[in-house]
Design a protein around this motif. Sequence first.
Motif, mmCIF file in Angstrom:
data_model
loop_
_atom_site.group_PDB
_atom_site.id
_atom_site.type_symbol
_atom_site.label_atom_id
_atom_site.label_comp_id
_atom_site.label_asym_id
_atom_site.label_seq_id
_atom_site.Cartn_x
_atom_site.Cartn_y
_atom_site.Cartn_z
ATOM 1 N N ASP A 137 60.610 -9.581 -8.940
ATOM 2 C CA ASP A 137 60.524 -8.356 -9.733
ATOM 3 C C ASP A 137 60.455 -7.079 -8.892
ATOM 4 O O ASP A 137 60.517 -5.993 -9.423
ATOM 5 C CB ASP A 137 59.329 -8.435 -10.688
ATOM 6 N N VAL A 138 60.307 -7.232 -7.564
ATOM 7 C CA VAL A 138 60.245 -6.045 -6.706
ATOM 8 C C VAL A 138 61.409 -6.082 -5.720
ATOM 9 O O VAL A 138 61.721 -7.129 -5.155
ATOM 10 C CB VAL A 138 58.911 -5.988 -5.937
ATOM 11 N N ALA A 139 62.046 -4.939 -5.526
ATOM 12 C CA ALA A 139 63.160 -4.853 -4.586
ATOM 13 C C ALA A 139 62.846 -3.832 -3.501
ATOM 14 O O ALA A 139 62.206 -2.812 -3.757
ATOM 15 C CB ALA A 139 64.441 -4.452 -5.316
ATOM 16 N N ILE A 140 63.301 -4.132 -2.282
ATOM 17 C CA ILE A 140 63.243 -3.160 -1.178
ATOM 18 C C ILE A 140 64.611 -2.497 -1.132
ATOM 19 O O ILE A 140 65.639 -3.167 -0.993
ATOM 20 C CB ILE A 140 62.929 -3.866 0.158
ATOM 21 N N ILE A 141 64.629 -1.159 -1.274
ATOM 22 C CA ILE A 141 65.915 -0.481 -1.442
ATOM 23 C C ILE A 141 66.188 0.619 -0.393
ATOM 24 O O ILE A 141 67.235 1.261 -0.435
ATOM 25 C CB ILE A 141 66.048 0.086 -2.879
ATOM 26 N N GLY A 142 65.266 0.763 0.530
ATOM 27 C CA GLY A 142 65.513 1.744 1.596
ATOM 28 C C GLY A 142 64.709 1.370 2.828
ATOM 29 O O GLY A 142 63.576 0.915 2.711
ATOM 30 N N SER A 171 61.988 9.642 6.348
ATOM 31 C CA SER A 171 63.207 10.409 6.104
ATOM 32 C C SER A 171 64.444 9.515 6.087
ATOM 33 O O SER A 171 65.314 9.635 5.214
ATOM 34 C CB SER A 171 63.356 11.354 7.278
ATOM 35 N N ASP A 172 64.509 8.597 7.064
ATOM 36 C CA ASP A 172 65.649 7.678 7.152
ATOM 37 C C ASP A 172 65.699 6.749 5.942
ATOM 38 O O ASP A 172 66.776 6.471 5.404
ATOM 39 C CB ASP A 172 65.575 6.848 8.443
ATOM 40 N N ALA A 173 64.535 6.275 5.505
ATOM 41 C CA ALA A 173 64.494 5.376 4.342
ATOM 42 C C ALA A 173 64.954 6.120 3.089
ATOM 43 O O ALA A 173 65.690 5.574 2.259
ATOM 44 C CB ALA A 173 63.085 4.820 4.163
ATOM 45 N N LEU A 174 64.531 7.368 2.939
ATOM 46 C CA LEU A 174 64.935 8.162 1.767
ATOM 47 C C LEU A 174 66.444 8.393 1.769
ATOM 48 O O LEU A 174 67.113 8.267 0.738
ATOM 49 C CB LEU A 174 64.200 9.510 1.766
ATOM 50 N N LYS A 175 66.978 8.703 2.958
ATOM 51 C CA LYS A 175 68.430 8.933 3.075
ATOM 52 C C LYS A 175 69.195 7.666 2.699
ATOM 53 O O LYS A 175 70.206 7.724 1.981
ATOM 54 C CB LYS A 175 68.781 9.324 4.517
ATOM 55 N N GLU A 176 68.717 6.524 3.192
ATOM 56 C CA GLU A 176 69.393 5.257 2.898
ATOM 57 C C GLU A 176 69.479 4.996 1.404
ATOM 58 O O GLU A 176 70.486 4.514 0.900
ATOM 59 C CB GLU A 176 68.611 4.116 3.564
ATOM 60 N N ALA A 177 68.383 5.294 0.697
ATOM 61 C CA ALA A 177 68.341 5.033 -0.751
ATOM 62 C C ALA A 177 68.895 6.217 -1.542
ATOM 63 O O ALA A 177 68.957 6.166 -2.775
ATOM 64 C CB ALA A 177 66.910 4.752 -1.173
ATOM 65 N N ASN A 178 69.253 7.271 -0.796
ATOM 66 C CA ASN A 178 69.819 8.463 -1.433
ATOM 67 C C ASN A 178 68.881 9.051 -2.491
ATOM 68 O O ASN A 178 69.283 9.376 -3.601
ATOM 69 C CB ASN A 178 71.189 8.114 -2.043
ATOM 70 N N VAL A 179 67.603 9.139 -2.133
ATOM 71 C CA VAL A 179 66.642 9.784 -3.034
ATOM 72 C C VAL A 179 65.874 10.861 -2.283
ATOM 73 O O VAL A 179 65.771 10.834 -1.056
ATOM 74 C CB VAL A 179 65.609 8.790 -3.634
ATOM 75 N N ALA A 180 65.343 11.809 -3.060
ATOM 76 C CA ALA A 180 64.520 12.862 -2.470
ATOM 77 C C ALA A 180 63.061 12.434 -2.486
ATOM 78 O O ALA A 180 62.653 11.594 -3.295
ATOM 79 C CB ALA A 180 64.683 14.155 -3.263
ATOM 80 N N LYS A 192 73.484 -0.931 -2.851
ATOM 81 C CA LYS A 192 74.308 -2.110 -3.164
ATOM 82 C C LYS A 192 73.717 -3.366 -2.534
ATOM 83 O O LYS A 192 74.155 -4.471 -2.832
ATOM 84 C CB LYS A 192 75.726 -1.904 -2.613
ATOM 85 N N THR A 193 72.755 -3.180 -1.621
ATOM 86 C CA THR A 193 72.200 -4.344 -0.904
ATOM 87 C C THR A 193 70.673 -4.396 -1.014
ATOM 88 O O THR A 193 69.966 -4.310 -0.013
ATOM 89 C CB THR A 193 72.590 -4.302 0.589
ATOM 90 N N PRO A 194 70.157 -4.528 -2.252
ATOM 91 C CA PRO A 194 68.699 -4.664 -2.365
ATOM 92 C C PRO A 194 68.243 -6.007 -1.799
ATOM 93 O O PRO A 194 68.993 -6.980 -1.825
ATOM 94 C CB PRO A 194 68.462 -4.615 -3.883
ATOM 95 N N ILE A 195 67.033 -6.016 -1.292
ATOM 96 C CA ILE A 195 66.397 -7.259 -0.851
ATOM 97 C C ILE A 195 65.191 -7.478 -1.776
ATOM 98 O O ILE A 195 64.422 -6.544 -2.021
ATOM 99 C CB ILE A 195 65.942 -7.143 0.616
#
Lengths: 144, 382
Positions: B4-9, B32-41, B223-226
């Motif tokens: 039920d939980v995904a890592i997305i950035g 900052s890098d994790a936010l950029k990867e997930a394309n969120v602010a 596109k590649t959640p874990i």
Amino acid sequence: MPNQKPVDANLFDWPASSPRLWGSRCALCGNVSFPVAQRCTRCSHDQQDRFHLSTEGNLWSWTVQRFPPASPPFPPSDGNPFEPFTLGYVELPGEVRVISRLFYNAQQAPHIGQNLKLAFKQLYCDADGTEIIGYGFTPHGDTK
Amino acid sequence: MSTDVAIIGLGIHPFGRTPDRTGLQQCAIAVSDALKEANVAWNAVDFAFGGSTDAGNADTLVSELGLTGIPFMNVANGCATGGSALAAACNTIRSGAGKLGLVCGFDKHARGAFKVNPKEWGLGNWYGEEGFALTTQFFAMKIQRYMHDYGITEVALARVAEKAFRNGALNPNAWRKTPISIDEILTSQMVNDPLRKYMFCSPSEGAVALLVCPASDAEKYTKTPIFVASCLMRTRRFGTLEVFSPSKAIEDQKTVTQDASKVAYEEAGIGPGDIDVAQIQDTESGAEIMHMAENGLCEDGEQEHMLARGETDLNGRLPINTDGGCIANGEPIGASGLRQVHELCLQLRGTAGNRQVKASPKTGYAQVYGAPGVSGVTILNS
């Protein structure tokens, strides 16, 4: 004779005619603790009876401390070169395994299962010249 | 299976020594890098858990990232800090209390062995005066006994370290990137018998950040959640040998890692045979060997021939510590557990570069161990 005192008065009495480590036994489940416990780590019962631990045991595991531990809490070197020291867990049969310094002479080396007996040694001198005494174990008799 | 939980950035600041950046600054870069990867602010993140031992309070990161008013909870569980932070974030998502969470860990330690104040660990000062207040001694005495009981040799200890440096050389974010031969490891300075200089990790610096969300939201971000199959931590039970133990009961008990591991497999609904790639606590070579068995990845004593055959190498049957582990990355306490998870995510995405394991892995396993006897296990699925 200079003043002496134990590294911690709750661990053993010093000076004493036959000093021994203090442990405690749980009044409910019989579990043995070192140092003296207020509450049993096995059953959580809060009545613990203080008693003298065995003075003989055998070596359960060991290592050598080859670099100087940070001071404090390790006593300051006072300019003397650091002497590596041996330590281990000593199994006191029917009681508990205790962490301990191990005192060897040049002909002796640690090995698991070795018979050991309780010994005491000066750890350092504090600022007013009092000798601080620590506990350890040293080889004893036939070893397996 | 609870997915039920995904890592997305993902974000990581290189491990090692970065004299011109504080630990908090290193972590802000990873976030900052994790936010950029997930394309969120940053203002889309609605909760955070983070921790560090020596580099400041994680919640002060809000002054670097933006004062958005979110709950930001500091976590401190020794070397298991990262695992605990991730477990807390997963529970927040599962409870419905959060929709997009930051999990971060960072540290910046002075050189040399960790300085220990016995009182912080419930011990009298005598413990330090006798010379026992060192984590390294515990690891040495645990593996000394294990070698005696299960016939593990010092060559096996050297093989673990040699693999760590070999993998570290393929990891641009590692601290130690130079391979070291088995002979050189076996003749390096003895530190705490039977452990030598090159078998130990050293305190270092680094930071890792992860973003988590409900699995049902994952495709909004990547596109590649874990997916997190299980994530939990446990404290020690009576009868185990742990860091900073003045004594140990004569009766033996399953270790805290065995306890955490068993529950993690049950929650994930899988067994050790399903694991394709693993990151396990390698504070020193002996810890990796013992943790292989404690995590169910082999039987006690089997490690000797597994290592001789290279079964835990990158191209082996069960690659372990593919990023070089603690031995090649050092130990920034707050960041280590999340570094393991970060590496697993890369391996499961298939984006681990030169150190990508051969078969496309589906299931990864991470385990951290810390003083005074805590263990955290995370199981991930692609």
